[in-house]
Every structure is written in structure tokens, then in C-alpha cells.
Design an enzyme around this catalytic site. Structure first.
Site, mmCIF file in Angstrom:
data_model
loop_
_atom_site.group_PDB
_atom_site.id
_atom_site.type_symbol
_atom_site.label_atom_id
_atom_site.label_comp_id
_atom_site.label_asym_id
_atom_site.label_seq_id
_atom_site.Cartn_x
_atom_site.Cartn_y
_atom_site.Cartn_z
ATOM 1 N N SER A 31 1.077 -1.116 0.015
ATOM 2 C CA SER A 31 0.049 -0.090 0.208
ATOM 3 C C SER A 31 0.839 1.284 0.096
ATOM 4 C CB SER A 31 -0.759 0.148 1.202
ATOM 5 O OG SER A 31 -1.307 -1.148 1.436
ATOM 6 N N HIS A 84 -0.980 -12.179 1.508
ATOM 7 C CA HIS A 84 -1.000 -12.081 2.993
ATOM 8 C C HIS A 84 -1.466 -13.446 3.801
ATOM 9 C CE1 HIS A 84 -1.829 -8.057 1.528
ATOM 10 N NE2 HIS A 84 -0.925 -7.603 2.499
ATOM 11 N N TYR A 86 -2.875 -13.697 6.358
ATOM 12 C CA TYR A 86 -4.196 -13.870 6.905
ATOM 13 C C TYR A 86 -5.512 -14.069 6.001
ATOM 14 C CZ TYR A 86 -4.369 -9.007 4.927
ATOM 15 O OH TYR A 86 -4.230 -7.928 4.121
ATOM 16 N N SER A 213 2.816 -8.527 6.927
ATOM 17 C CA SER A 213 3.508 -9.038 5.702
ATOM 18 C C SER A 213 5.174 -8.885 6.127
ATOM 19 C CB SER A 213 3.103 -8.201 4.269
ATOM 20 O OG SER A 213 3.742 -6.883 4.455
#
Ligand code: HPA
Length: 275
Positions: A31, A84, A86, A213
Site C-alpha cells: 500500500s 498475505h 491472514y 506482511s
């Protein structure tokens, strides 16, 4: 053959005839660098879904493809959209793209991410060069039978983030007039943001930033002998360090606000990474 290695080989077979060049640098766009690729003329693009067995990102706003471009003259493969832990993948799938970029020929891994800052002076928008990481809160990507073809069973982790690349980043930041802090990145599993006491714990452990990450990717790259560097875009202060709750929109907004200066620094740095 080991199934993890077999999958990697299959992915390698699927991409190897589509590479426009042998990349020197592998850049993971976190990001904050979402539009980075738009600054360059693309030589090729490989959507993840066209690679059999490749993990595809499920996070809204994360596109999934490899992009190939000369960044300041240096052949670079970029990951637009990372995977990721998750999201539910095994750690071996999370790091598969990193391993694949090494098989494509990349010798340098440049990691970027968004992270929560653990030092008050990191309030929204600071850039932090990663000097070391704490990966003890997520499973190791190296767990399971060792892939001897890639690296050794018990890899040394004393210098995951290459000293010369750190020096290059410091120098380039100075020359580009982009302030660059330095610190230790701690990876939590996510997807929830931390509690105030988890943030307190991370600070006690010596971390300067927390995220979901990167450390596992750096570990897999180090195992394969890649030279690694990384920069976190500090989008917010850690939970409990301000009286406001955290949310993904705010993280994204800060990342977008910093993206110009982040892109300038990353471009200039990669320009210095040619042979
Ligand atoms: N915690 C974990 N990951 C993050 C954060 C945070 O505060 N900000 C951006 N990514």
C-alpha cells in the site's frame, strides 16, 4: 519431489517464456505504491490467475499480477498485489511469489509495505527503512522439509537486510530530499489490527513498526541468498498510541498521500541497483 518445490517449478515453467528480460530487482508494491507501476512503460504483465497453482490475493484493492519494466534503466519485476498470511494461505504459498521472482533471475528483493508506527515521531506518513525484523509471531515459511535446491536447513539471519543496500537507500534518500527513518519491523498475523497491549508488547520487544506482511518474505529471500531491502510507509501510529480507532480507509488514505515521495525514493534507489 517435495510438493512445495514441485508447485514452484510448475509456476516457473508457466512464466519463463513470458519474461521480456531477466529481472535484476524484484519489487513488492505495498500500500502506498499501488500506482507506482503506472509511471513506467510496461514490457510485459502476467496476471497471477494465469499461473497454475499460484495464490491469488483476496484483499479488495489489491490487484494481482507481475509487471515487468525498466525502472530508471534497471530491469525490474514488480508484484502488484502480494499474498498475505491472514488470507488463509499456507506460509509456503505466501512466499511462493518471492521464490518465483528469484527463479526468474532477480538477485535483489525490494520490499515495501504499510505499517503502524511505534514511535510517536512517526505520526502519519513517515517512511522507515527496515533494518531488521521480528517474525516470531507468525509461522516460519521455512517450516517443513528443507528445499535443498533453494537454501540450507538452518539459514543465518544475522543480516537479512543487506548492509550495502541500506547504505544505498540512506544515500539516495539524502540525495532525493526524502526523509527516511530507520527501524525494526515486527510482523503479526492479522487481519485484526493490534490491541493497545499488543502494541505495548511490540514496543517493549524493540520494534519500531508493526504490520501483517514482509518479514516472512524477507526470510524466504534470505534463505535463497537474495539481497534484501525494505521500506515501510508508516500510515498510522500503533493502536492505543492515539485515542482514535484504526481503520483500513485511513491507512489507505495516508498511503496515497505519501505515494509521490515514496515512488520518487524507490525509483531513484532502484536506479542505483544496476550491475
Ligand atoms: N498494524 C498492523 N498493520 C498495519 C498497521 C497497523 O497499525 N497500519 C498499516 N498496516
Amino acid at each position: 519431489m517435495n510438493p512445495v518445490y514441485e508447485k514452484l517449478q510448475r509456476c516457473d515453467q508457466a512464466v519463463k517464456d513470458r519474461l521480456p528480460f531477466t529481472p535484476r530487482v524484484a519489487l513488492v508494491l505495498g500500500s502506498g505504491l499501488g500506482d507506482f507501476a503506472g509511471r513506467f512503460q510496461m514490457e510485459a504483465s502476467i496476471p497471477y490467475e494465469e499461473i497454475p497453482g499460484f495464490p491469488v490475493s483476496t484483499v479488495p484493492g489489491h490487484q494481482g499480477r507481475f509487471l515487468f519494466a525498466y525502472v530508471d534503466g534497471v530491469p525490474t519485476v514488480m508484484m502488484q498485489g502480494r499474498v498475505h498470511y491472514y488470507e488463509g494461505y499456507d506460509m509456503t504459498d505466501v512466499v511462493l511469489p518471492i521464490r518465483l521472482m528469484k527463479l526468474m533471475g532477480a538477485e535483489i528483493l525490494f520490499l515495501t509495505n504499510a505499517a503502524g508506527g511505534l514511535r510517536p515521531e512517526f505520526a502519519g506518513g513517515a517512511l522507515m527503512m527496515i533494518t531488521d525484523h521480528i517474525a516470531s509471531f507468525v509461522p516460519s515459511p521455512l517450516r517443513g522439509e528443507n528445499l535443498e535446491e533453494l537454501g540450507t536447513r538452518f539459514p543465518d539471519m544475522s543480516q537479512v537486510y543487506d548492509r550495502e543496500l541500506q547504505e544505498l537507500l540512506r544515500r539516495t534518500a539524502g540525495e532525493s530530499g526524502v526523509p527516511l527513518a530507520e527501524g525494526v519491523y515486527l510482523q503479526f498475523g492479522g487481519p485484526a489490527y493490534e490491541t493497545p497491549h499488543e502494541v505495548k508488547m511490540a514496543r517493549l520487544l524493540g520494534a519500531d513498526a508493526v504490520g501483517m506482511s514482509t518479514a516472512c518474505e524477507a526470510m524466504a529471500a534470505n534463505h535463497m541468498g537474495m539481497r534484501v531491502c525494505g521500506i515501510s510507509c508508516i500510515t498510522n501510529l500503533g493502536c492505543g498510541m492515539t485515542d482514535r480507532p484504526l481503520n483500513h480507509e485511513e491507512v489507505q488514505q495516508t498511503a496515497d498521500r505519501v505515494s509521490g515521495r515514496f515512488a520518487k525514493l524507490v525509483t531513484a534507489a532502484i536506479g542505483q541497483m544496476g550491475e
